[in-house]
Scaffold this motif. Structure first.
Motif, short mmCIF file in Angstrom:
data_model
loop_
_atom_site.label_atom_id
_atom_site.label_comp_id
_atom_site.label_asym_id
_atom_site.label_seq_id
_atom_site.Cartn_x
_atom_site.Cartn_y
_atom_site.Cartn_z
N UNK A 111 34.37 33.44 133.57
CA UNK A 111 35.46 33.14 132.63
C UNK A 111 35.69 34.37 131.75
N UNK A 112 36.95 34.79 131.60
CA UNK A 112 37.25 36.02 130.87
C UNK A 112 38.12 35.75 129.64
N UNK A 113 38.24 36.79 128.83
CA UNK A 113 39.10 36.69 127.67
C UNK A 113 40.56 36.56 128.11
N UNK A 114 40.87 37.09 129.29
CA UNK A 114 42.23 36.94 129.82
C UNK A 114 42.51 35.46 130.12
N UNK A 115 41.47 34.74 130.58
CA UNK A 115 41.63 33.30 130.81
C UNK A 115 41.89 32.57 129.50
N UNK B 203 43.36 33.82 126.90
CA UNK B 203 44.76 34.07 126.52
C UNK B 203 45.71 33.20 127.33
N UNK B 204 45.50 33.18 128.63
CA UNK B 204 46.40 32.42 129.51
C UNK B 204 46.42 30.95 129.15
N UNK C 124 34.13 38.61 121.76
CA UNK C 124 35.10 38.89 120.70
C UNK C 124 35.75 37.61 120.17
N UNK D 35 35.42 34.45 122.81
CA UNK D 35 34.48 34.26 123.91
C UNK D 35 33.18 33.72 123.31
N UNK E 120 34.87 30.52 126.89
CA UNK E 120 35.62 30.72 125.65
C UNK E 120 35.71 29.42 124.89
#
Lengths: 339, 791
Positions: free
Chosen positions: A220-224, A226-227, A255, A287, A306
């Motif tokens: 799982x990413x910070x981009x996820x 955001x999306x 972050x 996150x 996140x």
């Protein structure tokens, strides 16, 4: 006889002309076509006719019977139509008179909006978790990377029950409880009441509601983050919402960010609603801090996640243009009735 | 934290409008709350020189001045001020000028004499004597500045700074300083940061001959640095320093105090200055306060100290509360001759606890409690000494006392670009990451990041990821969807809650939301006896007030409170419900039980006991709760003893329903009847029938019979209905009560009850014989409970 038959034909036409109700019409039918009717009376005299005349008159009689039946049917239909018209005319209503209302209840505005938010997340595959409002210090603070004497505790003035037990100041302890119980993948929101010792005024209440969110899985990413939250904001505030993520600090995410929405009122120019900033703060997110994952027995080297949290009251107040938070807890029917 | 842009320019050269500056700083993580351009409101106010002063012909208290404002003709201005002399240079608000607060000045006549504007006082320009110590407050501001006639007043007196207000999160105490923010500014705008190493030119003597420092509590005092200054000349600090302090929201006092505040703002390191003559025995002791000790702090308040508090003492007694505030008696006075500068690092949690206990939060404690950097103590004290020299405020004594208990070692974190890219969901080069980290004064040694001492918040690679992400730009991170399969669904209990809510809404009940905490007095209001178990609540140790001091053990008072509020607001009737939690302490359990209940409350003309019961029965029908038993209940204190029932499904207690006791209603100021139901959600959930099953529609006709019965008045109808059901067996379809009659023709103590009974079979048309048989059985059952056919 022929003349008599022809006379009936003329007579019925005249009488049918003057009929204006179904009873009279029925009487006419009986008078002309009934067993004791005029046609029968004439036909009874058929015996007096010669063999040559009989078929001729018989045919004429049949013709006249058919003629009369046809005209009675026609008149019946016509009359029915007239009567219906008449009735409809008499039944005219003043449609501007008020409606007769049955009683109907209404949801509290907080729950109205909460349910809408729940539906959005259910649609994205989230489940809804719950947890205790009277909570251990460990779950509310320690496990969330806020040890005793951490300055972040100052920003959340806490109601204590004992050294170890408090009224939860945030919905975040539910993150920890969920992670302790459930292994990834995790995708939940956790709404609930939270408590802070803020005196009551138009924008503060010692009790308010938050909605927490948590996603944990491999990769799982910070981009996820955001999306997911962009979709949420668009569902809640409309497709044309403009959002931005601004770095912030929460002890249990790293972050961390705050999500701002471009001011609905001035579209970024700056107005009184957004205090001149052009943006309105919607929620906090980030996150999940690796220490928090470890505290819950989830290996941060394998999993990441996140989390986010938002205040429900502010969403509700903005939605309905409510300028005083106290109204939500006064529960005056004149207020509740408006939603 | 208020940042003066002029001050910032000492460290970063930047030309940018406040709006863009604020936007970009917010987006790199230093949230800007707002900004203020000094003197922005002041328009058309200029520097002028008084040429002549003449008395006003018609007013004793006014004078007529001719003022040179650098134009071809002098301006004639009438004033009532008495502190003016020809040659004085003063602020002149010309015709059509604007002063702070939007006050407009126009040409006018004063007692018949034309006045082309106004001469201004400090106050009229929004200033005080702290800003210009040479000027007086009750008179015209006579300037001693180097300026041009006709020059705009704001530039002439330095009222032209821009001040930006930052919200600094608790993890970044380093940003509670100009240098800390300058570092963020430099990294945000990719400019270079110019730092300066403070130096003292001339030192005389040795501090060790004058002073000794003893740190007794090494844990709470991580570092203590002292330097001294002698031959102090107390006076106002120069204008540039006063301006910067003012822009930062700090009131200028005198040169020494201003230097301590200036260094605190610049370095983020709180400083203190002691008057050496009050340091008894030339000895500073850092220790815990003794039982019974007290100190008069600089704000003139006597503070009682407790042994957990760290204090700075001389030989005898405390002279400062460590990290919070200095004492009055050792403070800087006009006759101060020699001082000790303290630049120390105290344990954050200790300062925080002490400040809270004393109820005083100062600029100093607010910084210390977040955990300061032991490595800033020396540069800060050096800067203070440098400023003393610069201002000519005294002579710096040689040497320095430094007691360092911190055992500082720089934090090292592995730089793992791959992990960072994966974690954030970006793809940036190692080089870009290194650039960002170096801008932030991190050193890179191979794959190791050496974190600067002032960044205590950087501990883990996730912290590094944040630094990379925020300077790369959160807006440049893509937005992606979460991978994997998810099963989002309501639980059975959540579905039940929604069904329950909808069933009540459909019946015209409005949902409410009430506070979970109440006053213990509310238990009196609902007439609970003193020993009642519900009085044992979870108690809040530090409540806002008595009204919200215990967690409710029953949601009844909350419902009553809101019914009462509606009644008092003249809402003629109300039908409300709430899904509420009740908090029940349990022996041997650290956390109490939180039991969900639903309360329903009604008052008004269209409501009575049976309308409320109807709502509850409908609710049960929607939930599929059958097998309902209603038991009259007369011992619940807040209910009418003759109008209250307990509801059961089998032997499961579902809740209670009834009319509120008139005494309770009166306690709430309601003088109509009030009906309340109180149901346990867990019991309802367990009693409900989740699955519904279809029954075929009837194929054969039903037969109905009316039955008029006579029985004792106190025989509950429920038992008659049960008898009818038992008697009719499988044939019974429906029993409807349609009349109850007491009075004429009915003996005293009896009542007549009439039912309509519907019977049907699923597989044939019932014969008269079937019906007669069934009726016989019914009558037999009825006879057993003392009900007979009314003849």
């Amino acid at each position: 006889m022929k003349a008599a038959l022809e006379a009936i034909r003329q007579k019925i036409l005249v009488e049918l002309q003057e009929v204006h109700d179904t009873q009279t019409l029925e009487n006419i039918r009986i008078k002309f076509l009934g067993k004791k009717g005029e046609l029968t009376a004439i036909l009874k005299q058929m015996g007096k006719l010669s063999a040559e005349e009989r078929p001729v008159i018989g045919q004429l009689a049949n013709e006249i019977r058919a003629f009369m039946e046809e005209h009675i049917t026609e008149r019946t239909a016509q009359l029915k139509k007239e009567l219906t018209q008449q009735k409809l005319k008499e039944e005219k209503l003043d449609v501007t008179l008020p409606g007769k209302k049955g009683s109907i209840g209404k949801k509290h505005p907080l729950n109205l909006v909460l349910e809408e938010i729940e539906e959005i997340f259910l649609g994205m595959g989230f489940s809804i978790a719950t947890g205790p409002e009277i909570e251990l210090d460990y779950y509310n603070f320690e496990a969330l990377n806020i040890p005793k004497d951490h300055p972040a505790r100052d920003t959340q003035d806490t109601f204590y029950i004992s050294d170890n037990v408090l009224l939860r100041t945030q919905t975040s302890p539910m993150q920890v409880r969920v992670m302790e119980k459930q292994k990834p993948p995790i995708r939940i929101i956790a709404p609930g009441r939270v408590y802070r010792s803020d005196a009551v005024d138009a924008t503060h209440s010692p009790l308010f509601h938050q909605i927490e969110g948590l996603v944990v899985d491999k990769g799982v990413t910070m981009a996820d983050l955001k999306g997911t939250l962009e979709i949420f904001v668009k569902r809640l505030y409309g497709e044309d919402s403009v959002v931005r993520f601004r770095p912030h600090h929460f002890p249990f995410t790293e972050p961390s960010a705050e999500l701002d929405c471009m001011c609905f009122n001035c579209h970024g120019k700056g107005c009184s609603l957004c205090k001149g900033e052009g943006w309105i703060e919607i929620l906090g997110c980030g996150m999940v801090h690796p220490k928090v994952l470890s505290n819950c027995g989830i290996d941060p080297e394998i999993y990441s996640g996140f989390a986010f949290g938002m205040g429900l009251e502010r969403v509700v107040m903005r939605r309905f243009n409510i300028d005083d938070l106290r109204l939500l807890y006064e529960n005056d029917l004149r207020f509740l009735n408006q939603f | 934290m208020n940042l003066s842009m002029k001050w910032l320019s000492d460290f970063v050269k930047l030309k940018v409008e406040p709006r863009e500056f604020s936007e970009r700083m917010s987006l790199s993580g230093s949230k800007v709350e707002g900004w203020e351009i000094e003197g922005e409101e002041i328009q058309n106010v200029v520097v002028g020189k008084i040429l002549s002063i003449e008395p006003h012909p018609d007013a004793d208290k006014l004078v007529i001045c001719q003022v040179d404002v650098g134009e071809s003709e002098p301006l004639q201005i009438v004033t009532g001020a008495t502190n003016l002399h020809p040659g004085d240079v003063v602020p002149v608000a010309k015709d059509h000028s604007v002063l702070p607060g939007g006050k407009e000045i126009r040409r006018g006549k004063l007692r018949g004499v034309v006045s082309n504007g106004m001469l201004c006082s400090l106050g009229e320009l929004g200033l005080t004597a702290h800003d210009f110590p040479y000027a007086i407050e009750d008179g015209i501001f006579v300037l001693q500045e180097d300026c041009q006639l006709g020059q705009d007043i704001c530039s002439a007196i330095g009222l032209d700074d821009t001040c930006v207000e930052f919200e600094i999160t608790p993890n970044r105490p380093d940003c509670l300083s100009v240098i800390g923010l300058a570092r963020e500014v430099a990294a945000t705008f990719q400019k270079s940061l110019t730092l300066h190493e403070p130096k003292v030119q001339r030192e005389t003597g040795d501090i060790h001959d004058l002073l000794s420092v003893c740190v007794e509590n090494e844990k709470l005092c991580q570092r203590y640095v002292a330097r001294m200054v002698k031959n102090i000349k107390i006076g106002p600090s120069p204008r540039w320093m006063r301006e910067r302090l003012r822009a930062s929201g700090v009131r200028p006092i005198n040169n020494i105090v201003d230097i301590t505040n200036y260094v605190m703002l610049e370095y983020g390191q709180p400083m203190h200055a002691f008057d050496y003559k009050y340091v008894k025995g030339g000895k500073i002791v850092v220790r815990n306060a003794k039982e019974g000790e007290s100190i008069m702090t600089l704000d003139g308040v006597e503070r009682r100290l407790s042994p957990q508090m760290l204090v700075i003492c001389d030989e005898e007694k405390p002279s400062a509360v460590a990290g919070v505030m200095g004492g009055e008696y050792s403070g800087i006075m006009d006759d101060t001759d020699m001082i000790v500068f303290e630049s120390a690092c105290f344990l954050g949690s200790s300062v925080r606890t002490t400040a809270r206990k004393l109820g005083m939060r100062t600029e100093s404690s607010a910084r210390f409690e977040k955990g300061l950097d032991t490595q800033t103590c020396i540069p800060a004290v050096m800067r203070a000494c440098e400023l003393v020299e610069l201002l000519g405020a005294g002579e710096v004594v040689g040497g320095m006392i430094d007691i360092d208990n911190s055992d500082y070692k720089p934090t090292e974190i592995i730089l793992d670009p791959q992990w960072i890219n994966r974690f954030i969901g970006i793809d940036i080069s190692r080089e870009e990451m290194v650039d960002i980290l170096q801008q932030l004064d991190c050193q890179i040694d191979g794959d190791t990041i050496i974190v600067p001492s002032f960044r205590k918040d950087l501990e883990h690679k996730a912290d590094i990821a944040e630094e990379i992400a925020r300077f790369h730009g959160y807006d440049k991170i893509p937005s992606t969807a979460i991978r994997g399969v998810a099963q989002g669904a309501l639980t059975e209990y959540q579905k039940f809650e929604r069904t329950l809510t909808n069933a009540l809404l459909a019946q015209g009940c409005y949902e409410i939301s009430s506070y979970s905490f109440i006053s213990p007095k509310y238990y009196d209001k609902i007439c609970l006896p003193q020993e009642h178990p519900l009085r044992k609540s979870v108690v809040i140790l530090n409540p806002l007030g008595e009204d919200t001091s215990v967690m409710r053990t029953t949601a009844i008072p909350s419902m009553m409170e809101i019914l009462s509020r509606n009644y008092n607001n003249r809402n003629g009737s109300a039908s409300l419900f709430e899904l509420a939690n009740e908090y029940i302490p349990v022996d041997g359990q650290e956390l109490p039980d939180e039991n969900p209940v639903v309360t329903i409350g009604q008052y008004g003309a269209s409501y009575d006991f049976f309308t409320l019961k109807g709502v509850v029965e409908n609710l049960f029908s929607v939930l599929g709760i059958s097998d309902l038993t209603v038991q009259a209940q007369s011992d619940i204190p807040y209910y009418h003893p003759g109008r209250c029932a307990c509801l059961l499904s089998g032997d499961m207690q579902l809740g209670t329903i009834g009319e509120i006791h008139p005494q309770v209603a009166e306690n709430y100021g309601i003088d109509v009847r009030v009906y309340v139901a109180h149901l346990h959600c867990d019991a309802l959930f367990n009693a409900r029938c989740g699955e519904k099953e279809y029954h075929p529609l009837p194929k054969f006709p039903a037969t109905t019979r009316d039955l008029a019965l006579l029985c004792d008045d106190d025989l509950p109808v429920q038992s008659i209905e049960k008898a009818i059901r038992a008697g009719a067996g499988g044939l019974l379809e429906q029993v409807d009560l349609f009349d109850i009659y007491k009075g004429k023709q009915i003996p005293d103590g009896k009542k007549s009850i009439a039912y309509n009974i519907t019977m049907r079979s699923a597989d044939r048309t019932l014969t008269d014989e079937d019906i007669e048989k069934a009726m016989e059985k019914i009558l037999k059952k009825l006879a057993e409970i003392g009900a007979s056919i009314r003849s």
